[in-house]
Design an enzyme around this catalytic site. Structure first.
Site, mmCIF file in Angstrom:
data_model
loop_
_atom_site.group_PDB
_atom_site.id
_atom_site.type_symbol
_atom_site.label_atom_id
_atom_site.label_comp_id
_atom_site.label_asym_id
_atom_site.label_seq_id
_atom_site.Cartn_x
_atom_site.Cartn_y
_atom_site.Cartn_z
ATOM 1 C CB CYS A 101 -0.962 0.018 1.188
ATOM 2 S SG CYS A 101 -0.170 0.395 2.766
ATOM 3 C CB THR B 33 10.164 -8.141 -1.181
ATOM 4 O OG1 THR B 33 10.851 -8.901 -2.165
ATOM 5 C CG2 THR B 33 10.778 -6.773 -1.057
ATOM 6 C CD GLU B 34 8.858 -13.901 -2.692
ATOM 7 O OE1 GLU B 34 8.510 -13.619 -3.838
ATOM 8 O OE2 GLU B 34 8.100 -14.509 -1.892
ATOM 9 C CB VAL B 35 12.643 -13.727 3.838
ATOM 10 C CG1 VAL B 35 12.843 -14.156 5.285
ATOM 11 C CG2 VAL B 35 13.401 -14.644 2.896
ATOM 12 C CG ASN C 245 11.717 -12.607 -9.304
ATOM 13 O OD1 ASN C 245 11.653 -12.962 -10.459
ATOM 14 N ND2 ASN C 245 10.639 -12.357 -8.580
ATOM 15 C CB CYS D 234 -4.917 7.369 -2.106
ATOM 16 S SG CYS D 234 -6.126 8.489 -1.370
ATOM 17 C CD GLU E 161 -23.906 6.527 1.399
ATOM 18 O OE1 GLU E 161 -24.926 7.154 1.692
ATOM 19 O OE2 GLU E 161 -23.710 5.369 1.736
ATOM 20 C CD GLU F 186 -23.686 2.872 9.317
ATOM 21 O OE1 GLU F 186 -23.232 3.028 8.176
ATOM 22 O OE2 GLU F 186 -24.896 2.921 9.571
ATOM 23 C CB CYS G 281 5.550 -2.651 6.538
ATOM 24 S SG CYS G 281 5.321 -3.005 4.790
ATOM 25 N NE ARG H 252 -29.722 4.312 1.308
ATOM 26 C CZ ARG H 252 -29.994 5.566 0.964
ATOM 27 N NH1 ARG H 252 -29.845 5.960 -0.287
ATOM 28 N NH2 ARG H 252 -30.388 6.426 1.865
ATOM 29 C CB CYS I 108 -9.834 9.239 0.608
ATOM 30 S SG CYS I 108 -9.749 8.393 2.172
#
Ligand SMILES: Cc1cc2nc3c(=O)[nH]c(=O)nc-3n(C[C@H](O)[C@H](O)[C@H](O)COP(=O)(O)OP(=O)(O)OC[C@H]3O[C@@H](n4cnc5c(N)ncnc54)[C@H](O)[C@@H]3O)c2cc1C
Ligand code: FES
Ligand code: FES
Length: 1310
Positions: free
Chosen positions: A17, A230-232, A319, A117, A1220, A770, A42, A848, A119
């Site tokens: 992300c 990135t794999e381990v 890879n 993103c 919405e 919600e 991360c 709805r 939003c």
């Protein structure tokens, strides 16, 4: 953590992300220069940071001193809504500017390939950052008015006014950037020594020479070699694998070396993909083209390989050695016959990447004690041609569904095949060569007969059984042929250009333009046409002006505080959920003994610890903790509390649960609806006698898949027991403070007045917070009660996706009665939704959907039934649109069929059936202020619909394998809900405003400040909103259904009016006084400077009486797409939207909401696909497998206009709800795709209406474009090889969709 730098966000923990993007700076001893690159924090191992400087978003600027231009411009251009993605995007931009202060727009777009993103819809971010771009002859955005290329309207004659003023932006001054820390240079120049870091369970060794490395690998043959991690990193984090010894070869010179040899380029195995790209690029520019056919294919694959954050750190060796069956590089290396050098204590050996290299799923011939030293990628020869292709669910940053490398060598000067190698990924547990096909093709001439035979041979050799892991069997099989066809044409074209074959290739396959190029189109930005404030409006009156989101600067600098950023309490504990791995089962036993031995373990919490009621949920049909039976995978059974997050995770994984499995129901099962439904009560009966005047009728069916909210900030709660009388303070990321308070109090067995819920802001909600946030909050509250200590939990992305449900999948069946002229006369529909294991909001969602089954069309007779099916999936819930999009999508489905049946243009049939002012809906509500027809006409004209339609027809005539389509779609969205506000005015005149709505990025606080500012007549700078809390404004509606600005705005307005009324006598006695004077006098006269404000609709389904909505929002969108008929890929070429938002309170925020909703809808209708096992196990649990739209998916041209002169008398300051309603407009992209597919099918002689379910993924598009390749018979074809659609309603696949052989868990399966 200890210095409190919370700006870098955790959105997924798997590199997908970009929220955690930071800049890594290091001295590269091999290139002898300082390098800056982005990386995903991360996945970056802490031990790999030795000698490295890390810059986070806090390191480049802040609101207290000075924002960096990269921070300022995203904030001021309205590119930050909830702000959770913003620090990562800022750091991607900042790093680009560090390396290239004058980037081109393409560089900017490429820099964001690894950032998501949810939003904004991306356009405002690109538009803000466009001001950094170098454009020849460009003013740099200074003109920023009509004619400025930065407004992306070079070809447009329309005019606009901008939402930001770029002349206010600070200039970028590269000389002001922090320098690389000299101490890191100094320490680097000292002689390097082998290092070893020892953690609780893992040892990290960093050798400095090849001989040290070889010795270590001999000592620890099972050790992992980690370069990019990135794999381990994924395996350890998500697959729960533990590697006690890790060896890091990143600093070993031989493994980073690049050498040009006689035969090719040798690349050290630790070279990053970024450096491979640079090497290949240079070779391609330096060498003659015939020598670099393979290098160009490597570049083509790297272009779509992950995002820059991954490519900057991941190594080529990683890879190859991961041996993933869907690796992007391995097919190229295999088809090119690349050579690998392996080293061990025994010596060196060189092996060729051929059919023997991969020995099984993720296995190679490399021995455990061997390391891969380097790979030699060969030069191509004269007469040799090479191509690589990849098809994924999303173009940018996605793993392949099928990928390939294809090579052919011709006998000197002829078109006779001397050698051919076709290598595929995604068709078996390993990368494979089509050996039989290649053997048969050798010696043959490159002609149409070869093409036919190759396809026949490949369809036999590249076969998949109907139950092959990964599903998409027909699609994958067809792709192998489509890729070969593309390769065949590419080579034919090259042979033709070189004069080797005489027949001109152009036109032979009906192609007007290059067929094999991927569908790429860069976002050119958009043009807006927003409303102006009335002439004469006071400058300080901010209503109607594009005021920047009040938290935008803090979000861009990383200072904005989200729930998990709250500093840790002393003695605080971390909680990890223990959830069911079975969809339906009895719990036989829960064994926590192993968990108790994990360091830091404190306790296990379960149903027996609930002091109040264990029964919870909107319909009281849920439990805080499952006790005897579990009803979905992800059902919360208990939770582990430990001193740290790491320990609690470990302990939770060690909890053993025994089950007795029961039969699960996973999909909407129409045939057993009476047994499995929650309810079948939703019926709207016709008002007029049914079925009169009908000439014809037809039946049909459509399935719409669900959708994951994918808010960037996952669910999070911090519970702080106060020690007295059961008091508890809950900091929660929720849209619904009231229900959170009520459910927590109920579980704790205390009255609501002991529980305070506080919400500062959310990193997105979209309906997912919600009600479903309460399931976590109640657990955390019980745990805090049990231990008497503060307890925190922020769900990991995979947990969040697993347990919290999403948008309801729907199945719609319809019978439409119509006249020959296209007029709809009657409609019978049955809607079935997959509610999951509890009622939650499913009835409201179905209501709805039924109230929107007409979309915008006048249907004289309607009969409908809605059935919510109870299944063993996590409870589905509210999601932007709340059933409306599903209801309208099915309407557009039969409308599109209707146009086909009548042989009329779809836009004509749609317009013919549109409502008129004063018409009555099928739920008996009169339409007043019906602006839809105006929106329709404006959209038709601004999109130049008819002229472009002709061009599209022309394009489609000239192209056989690429088709364009266009569609124009209306929307009518009903707005209906109690709110409250509290206004305090302090003696210095400053105003503290609190209202019932929560801020999740939609700019609600900003709009409320604008309302209060106008109502009180004070500048916005005097007004502040701190948070939403249940002890300031109680009993509020959730922030949902787009109505928050309406209802809270009215409450704010009323509270302000109360204060103004009290001030009136004081103002009259001192008319020339200032606001501050009046407030001071009021205080001295004991006039209260604190006031509250509160702002009716209702509908009876059985009687079809009442008014379900207070008003409607309207909009129309026209979209054009291009599809690649061979691969199912599509490109959004252009979208024009005209939206009625009443008199906009804030056009920047409203346009941001329209674009954001539209792009979320693009995800819903074309891309996002939840996949389950037949046992109800969700496979798609992270951004690796679940694809939301990225920067590259927005329309290349994206124009949004707000309808002028349409004040709405039903809401505050004549505005309208906007969150919405625009989402459904993205259906225009879906129906444009369908239009393009019609054109492709026509070329195959098919003209009838056909079924296309949603989302229109590459798989569905390709399968619908019926042609010779899809019709090719395979050995595995036979009756019953695929389930009929109604038997398999839902995305059920056997085996991991990533195509691995085992049922491995998802994200780890790249
Ligand atoms: C978000 C994301 C997106 C991705 N997208 C793609 C994609 O589009 N296409 C694709 O193909 N892959 C993709 N991947 C997978 C991954 O990035 C690549 O496979 C990458 O090249 C691995 O390199 P690494 O240095 O990070 O490997 P590491 O994780 O450091 O190591 C991987 C494995 O290779 C072994 N190894 C590494 N070097 C050696 C050596 N020299 N000798 C012996 N063994 C060695 C290690 O022991 C380990 O088992 C993606 C991964 C992520 C997280
Ligand atoms: S949190 Fe690191 S990429 Fe998502
Ligand atoms: S602003 Fe980008 S995810 Fe919310």
């Amino acid at each position: 953590l200890s210095v409190g730098l919370c700006g870098t966000k955790l959105g997924c923990g798997e590199g997908g992300c970009g929220a955690c993007t930071v800049m890594i700076s290091k001295y590269d001893p091999f290139r002898k220069k300082i390098l800056h690159h982005t990386a995903n924090a991360c996945l970056f191992p802490i031990c790999a940071l030795h000698h490295v400087a890390v810059t986070t978003v806090e390191g480049i600027g802040n609101t207290k001193s000075r924002l960096h231009p990269a921070q300022e411009r995203i904030a001021k251009s309205h590119g930050s809504q909830c702000g959770f993605c913003t620090p990562g995007i800022v750091m991607s931009m900042y790093t680009l500017l560090r390396n290239n202060p004058e980037p081109h727009m393409e560089d900017i777009e490429d820099a964001f390939q690894g950032n998501l993103c949810r939003c904004t819809g991306y356009r405002p971010i690109l538009e803000g950052y466009r001001t950094f771009a170098k454009v020849s002859g460009c003013c740099g955005g200074k003109a920023n008015g009509p004619g400025c290329c930065m407004n992306g309207k070079e070809n447009s004659t329309m005019t606009s006014s901008s939402l930001f003023n770029s002349s206010e932006f600070q200039p970028l001054d590269p000389t002001q950037e922090p320098i690389f820390p000299p101490e890191l240079m100094v320490s680097f120049n000292k002689q390097q020594k082998q290092m070893c870091f020892k953690g609780e369970r893992v040892m990290w060794i960093q050798p400095t020479t090849l001989s040290e490395l070889v010795a270590l690998k001999s000592q620890y043959p099972n050790a992992k070699l980690v370069v990019g991690n990135t794999e381990v990193g994924i395996e350890m984090r998500l697959k729960n694998l533990l590697y006690p010894v890790i060896i890091a070869p990143a600093w070993i010179p031989e493994m980073n070396a690049v050498q040009h040899t006689e035969t090719g380029v040798t690349i050290g195995a630790a070279c990053t993909l970024k450096s491979v790209e640079e090497v290949m690029r240079k070779a391609v520019s330096d060498l003659p083209p015939y020598k670099t056919e393979i290098f160009q294919a490597v570049l083509e694959q790297l272009r779509w390989f992950a995002g820059p954050q991954i490519r900057n750190v991941a190594a080529i060796g990683g890879n190859i050695m991961t041996a993933s069956p869907i690796s992007d590089l391995n097919p190229v290396l295999m088809a090119s016959g690349s050579k690998l050098t392996l080293v061990s204590k025994e010596g060196r050996r060189t092996v060729t990447m051929d059919e023997k290299f991969f020995t099984g799923y993720r296995k190679t011939i490399v021995k455990p004690e061997e390391i891969l030293l380097s790979v030699e990628i060969p030069y191509s020869k004269k007469g040799e041609y090479f191509s690589a292709f990849k098809q994924a669910s999303r173009r940018e940053d996605d793993i392949a569904i099928v990928t390939c490398g294809m090579r052919v060598l011709f006998k000197d000067g002829t078109s006779q095949v001397e050698e051919i190698k076709l290598s595929y990924g995604g068709m078996a547990p390993t990368t494979i060569l089509a050996l039989k096909t290649c053997k048969e093709l050798t010696g043959r001439g490159w002609n149409d007969k070869l093409l036919q035979d190759a396809c026949r041979l490949l369809s036999g050799e590249m076969d998949l059984s109907p139950s092959a892991p990964g599903g998409m069997v027909d699609f994958r099989r067809t792709l192998t042929l489509s890729f070969f066809f593309k390769f065949y044409l590419t080579v034919l074209q090259k042979l033709s250009k070189s004069g080797t074959v005489s027949a001109p290739w152009e036109g032979r396959f009906g192609e007007g333009e290059p067929l094999c190029a991927a569908l790429v189109g860069k976002a050119r930005g958009g043009f807006r046409f927003e409303q102006e404030v009335p002439k004469g409006q006071a400058v300080e009156d901010m209503v109607g002006r594009p005021l920047v989101h009040v938290s935008a600067s803090k979000q861009a600098s990383g200072e904005a505080v989200y729930c998990d950023d709250i500093p840790h309490y002393e003695n605080e504990l971390y909680l990890t959920l223990v959830t069911s791995t079975k969809a339906h089962a009895k719990i036989l036993s829960v064994d926590t003994s192993e968990a108790q031995s994990v360091p830091g373990f404190v306790c296990f919490v379960s149903a027996k610890d609930v002091p109040g009621s264990n029964v919870t949920g909107i319909a009281n049909d849920e439990t805080v903790f499952a006790k005897d039976v579990v009803t979905c995978v992800g059902h919360i059974i208990g939770a582990v509390l430990a001193d740290t997050q790491e320990h609690s995770r470990r302990a939770a994984k060690a909890v053993k649960i025994k089950y007795e499995e029961l039969k699960p129901i996973v999909t909407i099962q129409v045939r057993c609806r009476f047994k499995s439904t929650c309810d079948g009560r939703h019926l709207i009966t016709p008002g007029i006698s049914f079925l009169q005047d009908i000439s014809f009728h037809f039946l049909g069916e459509m399935y719409l898949g669900g959708q994951e909210h994918f808010y960037l900030e996952t669910h999070c709660t911090l519970a702080v027991p106060k020690g007295e009388d059961g008091e508890m303070e809950l900091f929660v990321s929720t849209q619904n403070p009231m229900k959170t308070q009520e459910f927590a109090a109920n579980a704790l067995g205390v009255p609501s007045n002991r529980v305070v819920v506080r919400v500062k802001r959310m990193g997105g909600g979209f309906g997912g917070k919600e009600t479903r946030s309460t399931i976590l909050t109640s657990v955390v509250a019980v745990a805090a009660f049990k231990t008497g200590r503060a307890v925190r939990c922020m769900l990991d992305r995979d947990e969040d996706m697993l347990i919290s449900g999403g948008r309801h999948p729907f199945l719609g069946r319809y019978k439409v009665g119509f006249m020959k002229n296209g007029r709809v006369k009657s409609l019978e529909v049955s809607y079935y939704s997959n509610g999951g294991n509890s009622v939650d909001l499913s009835h409201g969602v179905m209501d709805r959907a039924l109230l929107h089954l007409d979309n915008s069309y006048n249907i004289p007779n309607v009969s409908s039934v809605g059935i919510v099916c109870k299944t063993n999936l996590p409870s589905n819930t509210a999601f932007r649109g709340f059933g409306g999009p599903q209801g309208m999508m099915i309407a557009e489905c039969w409308m599109s069929d209707l146009a086909r049946k009548c042989g009329l243009p779809p836009e004509e049939v749609r317009k013919l059936n549109l409502y008129h002012e004063g018409d009555t809906t099928h739920f008996n509500q009169k339409l007043e202020g019906f602006t839809l027809r105006r929106c329709w006409d404006e959209c038709l004209s601004s999109s130049s619909y008819h002229a472009r339609k002709k061009l599209i027809e022309e394009f489609n005539k000239q192209n056989r394998w690429k088709k364009r389509g266009m569609s124009i779609i209306p929307t009518k969205f009903g707005i209906s809900f109690t709110a409250g506000a509290l206004v305090h005015v302090y003696t210095d005149g400053s105003v503290l405003l609190t209202h019932g709505g929560t801020e999740m990025g939609q700019g609600l606080h900003t709009k409320m400040i604008q309302v209060a500012s106008r109502a009180l007549g004070v500048p916005t700078s005097k007004i502040y909103i701190s948070e939403t809390s249940t002890n300031t404004v109680p009993n509020t509606s959730p922030t949902a259904a787009s109505v928050s600005a309406d209802i809270n705005g009215m409450a704010v307005y009323n509270a302000c009016q109360t204060i103004l009324k009290r001030l009136e006598p004081i103002k009259q006695s001192n008319p020339k006084g200032s606001w501050e004077d009046w407030i001071k006098t009021a205080y001295e006269s004991c006039v209260s400077l604190s006031a509250t404000g509160i702002p009716d609709v209702g509908y009876n389904f059985e009687k079809n009486e009442g008014k379900p909505f207070s008003y409607f929002s309207y909009g129309v969108a026209c979209s054009e797409v291009e599809i690649d008929c061979l691969t199912g890929d599509h490109k959004n070429i252009r979208t024009d939207i005209v939206m009625d938002v009443g008199t906009s309170l804030n056009p920047a925020i409203d346009i941001g909401q329209i674009e954001g909703a539209f792009v979320q809808g693009i995800g819903l209708f074309t891309m996002e696909e939840l996949r389950y096992s037949p046992e109800g196990n969700l496979y798609t649990r992270g951004p690796g497998m679940y694809k939301i739209p990225a920067f590259g998916d927005i329309p290349t041209e994206f124009y949004v206009s707000l309808l002028r002169d349409c004040p709405n008398s039903k809401a505050v300051y004549s505005s309208k709800a906007v969150g919405e309603p625009p989402l459904f407009l993205s259906a225009s992209v879906f129906y444009a795709i369908k239009d393009a597919i019609y054109s492709a099918r026509k070329d195959s002689g098919l003209t009838e209406a056909f079924r296309l379910d949603s989302p229109a993924t590459p798989e569905r598009i390709r399968n619908a474009c019926v042609d010779i390749f899809t019709k090719m018979k395979r050995p595995n074809d036979g009756p019953g090889s695929t389930l009929p659609e109604h038997e398999n309603i839902g995305n059920i696949v056997s085996g991991c969709p990533a195509g691995c052989a085992t049922l491995c868990c998802i994200s780890a399966s790249r």
